[in-house]
Design a protein around this motif. Sequence first.
Motif, PDB file in Angstrom:
ATOM      1  N   GLY A  37     -22.872  -8.798  15.114  1.00 30.60           N
ATOM      2  CA  GLY A  37     -21.517  -9.246  14.826  1.00 30.60           C
ATOM      3  C   GLY A  37     -20.582  -8.089  14.532  1.00 30.60           C
ATOM      4  N   ILE A  38     -19.454  -8.405  13.896  1.00 27.95           N
ATOM      5  CA  ILE A  38     -18.402  -7.431  13.612  1.00 27.95           C
ATOM      6  C   ILE A  38     -18.105  -7.436  12.117  1.00 27.95           C
ATOM      7  N   ILE A  39     -17.935  -6.246  11.566  1.00 32.92           N
ATOM      8  CA  ILE A  39     -17.420  -6.106  10.207  1.00 32.92           C
ATOM      9  C   ILE A  39     -15.996  -5.589  10.319  1.00 32.92           C
ATOM     10  N   ASP A  40     -15.050  -6.354   9.784  1.00 31.05           N
ATOM     11  CA  ASP A  40     -13.627  -6.021   9.883  1.00 31.05           C
ATOM     12  C   ASP A  40     -13.032  -5.950   8.473  1.00 31.05           C
ATOM     13  N   LEU A  41     -12.693  -4.728   8.025  1.00 36.70           N
ATOM     14  CA  LEU A  41     -12.150  -4.518   6.676  1.00 36.70           C
ATOM     15  C   LEU A  41     -10.622  -4.398   6.671  1.00 36.70           C
ATOM     16  N   THR A  42      -9.991  -4.750   7.784  1.00 35.92           N
ATOM     17  CA  THR A  42      -8.547  -4.558   7.920  1.00 35.92           C
ATOM     18  C   THR A  42      -7.760  -5.200   6.788  1.00 35.92           C
ATOM     19  N   SER A  43      -8.144  -6.396   6.393  1.00 34.99           N
ATOM     20  CA  SER A  43      -7.374  -7.136   5.393  1.00 34.99           C
ATOM     21  C   SER A  43      -7.760  -6.802   3.961  1.00 34.99           C
ATOM     22  N   VAL A  44      -8.783  -5.976   3.760  1.00 37.24           N
ATOM     23  CA  VAL A  44      -9.257  -5.685   2.401  1.00 37.24           C
ATOM     24  C   VAL A  44      -8.390  -4.621   1.734  1.00 37.24           C
ATOM     25  N   GLY A  45      -8.056  -3.566   2.486  1.00 38.75           N
ATOM     26  CA  GLY A  45      -7.261  -2.486   1.927  1.00 38.75           C
ATOM     27  C   GLY A  45      -5.770  -2.786   1.952  1.00 38.75           C
ATOM     28  N   ARG A  46      -5.046  -2.182   1.018  1.00 39.10           N
ATOM     29  CA  ARG A  46      -3.590  -2.315   0.998  1.00 39.10           C
ATOM     30  C   ARG A  46      -2.971  -1.433   2.074  1.00 39.10           C
ATOM     31  N   THR A  50      -0.627   2.472  -1.449  1.00 37.03           N
ATOM     32  CA  THR A  50      -1.257   2.449  -2.759  1.00 37.03           C
ATOM     33  C   THR A  50      -2.684   1.915  -2.619  1.00 37.03           C
ATOM     34  N   PRO A  51      -3.578   2.246  -3.567  1.00 33.91           N
ATOM     35  CA  PRO A  51      -4.969   1.795  -3.437  1.00 33.91           C
ATOM     36  C   PRO A  51      -5.164   0.349  -3.865  1.00 33.91           C
ATOM     37  N   ALA A  52      -6.100  -0.320  -3.230  1.00 35.01           N
ATOM     38  CA  ALA A  52      -6.443  -1.687  -3.624  1.00 35.01           C
ATOM     39  C   ALA A  52      -7.058  -1.702  -5.012  1.00 35.01           C
ATOM     40  N   TRP A  53      -7.782  -0.641  -5.360  1.00 31.61           N
ATOM     41  CA  TRP A  53      -8.353  -0.482  -6.690  1.00 31.61           C
ATOM     42  C   TRP A  53      -7.917   0.865  -7.241  1.00 31.61           C
ATOM     43  N   LYS A  54      -7.242   0.835  -8.385  1.00 34.35           N
ATOM     44  CA  LYS A  54      -6.695   2.062  -8.960  1.00 34.35           C
ATOM     45  C   LYS A  54      -7.290   2.319 -10.345  1.00 34.35           C
ATOM     46  N   ASN A  55      -7.759   3.558 -10.551  1.00 30.43           N
ATOM     47  CA  ASN A  55      -8.249   4.022 -11.857  1.00 30.43           C
ATOM     48  C   ASN A  55      -9.314   3.089 -12.430  1.00 30.43           C
ATOM     49  N   VAL A  56     -10.334   2.828 -11.620  1.00 35.18           N
ATOM     50  CA  VAL A  56     -11.458   1.991 -12.047  1.00 35.18           C
ATOM     51  C   VAL A  56     -12.466   2.850 -12.810  1.00 35.18           C
ATOM     52  N   SER A  73      -4.983   4.592   4.416  1.00 32.62           N
ATOM     53  CA  SER A  73      -4.804   5.736   3.528  1.00 32.62           C
ATOM     54  C   SER A  73      -3.805   5.439   2.413  1.00 32.62           C
ATOM     55  N   PHE A  74      -3.979   6.135   1.279  1.00 29.12           N
ATOM     56  CA  PHE A  74      -3.023   6.022   0.175  1.00 29.12           C
ATOM     57  C   PHE A  74      -2.816   7.405  -0.433  1.00 29.12           C
ATOM     58  N   THR A  75      -1.791   7.519  -1.258  1.00 27.45           N
ATOM     59  CA  THR A  75      -1.480   8.780  -1.931  1.00 27.45           C
ATOM     60  C   THR A  75      -1.373   8.535  -3.433  1.00 27.45           C
ATOM     61  N   GLN A  76      -2.029   9.391  -4.202  1.00 28.52           N
ATOM     62  CA  GLN A  76      -2.012   9.307  -5.664  1.00 28.52           C
ATOM     63  C   GLN A  76      -1.885  10.727  -6.217  1.00 28.52           C
ATOM     64  N   TYR A  77      -0.677  11.096  -6.601  1.00 23.58           N
ATOM     65  CA  TYR A  77      -0.381  12.467  -7.035  1.00 23.58           C
ATOM     66  C   TYR A  77      -0.758  13.440  -5.918  1.00 23.58           C
ATOM     67  N   THR A  78      -1.669  14.382  -6.168  1.00 27.57           N
ATOM     68  CA  THR A  78      -2.022  15.364  -5.130  1.00 27.57           C
ATOM     69  C   THR A  78      -3.161  14.888  -4.230  1.00 27.57           C
ATOM     70  N   CYS A  79      -3.657  13.674  -4.442  1.00 28.90           N
ATOM     71  CA  CYS A  79      -4.563  13.048  -3.470  1.00 28.90           C
ATOM     72  C   CYS A  79      -3.671  12.446  -2.385  1.00 28.90           C
ATOM     73  N   ILE A  80      -3.491  13.163  -1.301  1.00 23.79           N
ATOM     74  CA  ILE A  80      -2.535  12.762  -0.278  1.00 23.79           C
ATOM     75  C   ILE A  80      -3.269  12.222   0.953  1.00 23.79           C
ATOM     76  N   ASN A  81      -2.901  11.004   1.355  1.00 29.84           N
ATOM     77  CA  ASN A  81      -3.484  10.360   2.534  1.00 29.84           C
ATOM     78  C   ASN A  81      -5.010  10.347   2.464  1.00 29.84           C
ATOM     79  N   VAL A  82      -5.525   9.758   1.385  1.00 32.69           N
ATOM     80  CA  VAL A  82      -6.968   9.719   1.175  1.00 32.69           C
ATOM     81  C   VAL A  82      -7.468   8.277   1.225  1.00 32.69           C
TER      82      VAL A  82
END
Length: 251
Positions: A37-46, A50-56, A73-82
């Motif tokens: 089958g297929i695993i599709d995570l397209t709808s899971v991430g924002r 910004t991250p779907a889960w921040k500072n966990v 990808s998301f950016t958090q301060y100097t974490c750019i496009n991660v």
Amino acid sequence: MNIRKNIFSILSFVLALCLRDQLNALTPCIYNLNPKGIIDLTSVGRMDGTPAWKNVHPEISDKHVYSYNPCHSFTQYTCINVAACQAYETDEKLVYSLGNQNSMQWEVQTGKDIVTLVYNSLERKLSVYLNCLKPGEPNKLEVHGYDSVAKIFTMTLSSECACWDGCKNGPTPPKLPNKLGGGAVFILILVILTTIYLIGFMTFNKFQRHESGINILPHRQFWIALPGYALDGILFTLRKVTSKGTTYTAV
């Protein structure tokens, strides 16, 4: 000649094993393992940067917090496009990349079809294990922290979309009540009848009686007098309860 053929066959087999997962990876969001089958995570991430889960916080505190966003990808301060980011608990601006989306590799355990997402940065490596949830269950991220033996950071992403064909046609929408309660039905009917009453009589007063202004309201005098009638009724009831006399006049 046979030795060369054997060496070439062995190298080809090893190369095929190494590339198998990447050939099946359609994008950093979608993995196709036919006929599984297929695993599709397209709808899971924002998708807003910004991250779907921040500072966990991890299961066992290591004085750090972690942010993660699958697929986008998301950016958090100097974490750019991660894809994932590590930060100090006491200074969330001091951050380290755990890998970007382009570094991600799909890994599938042979025979078990258990999927792991592996990310790399210059100094750190992250493994995100996928855990299949039942349709409608909320997505969840567990941060396990740093594995000093394997020298890798680990997390577990639980989602319906982590299942084979779980989100092939999009995630299952949350279930809604299939009927209204008695109170809601009563209020709905009351609103509808009140609307019909107002529109009907206002139309009649305007076009049949040629009224205008406040006189267009249906039974205007009755509604103006109604608060007084209600007050008289309350006072009458109170006097009856307290055994006092009353001079209540019937309407």
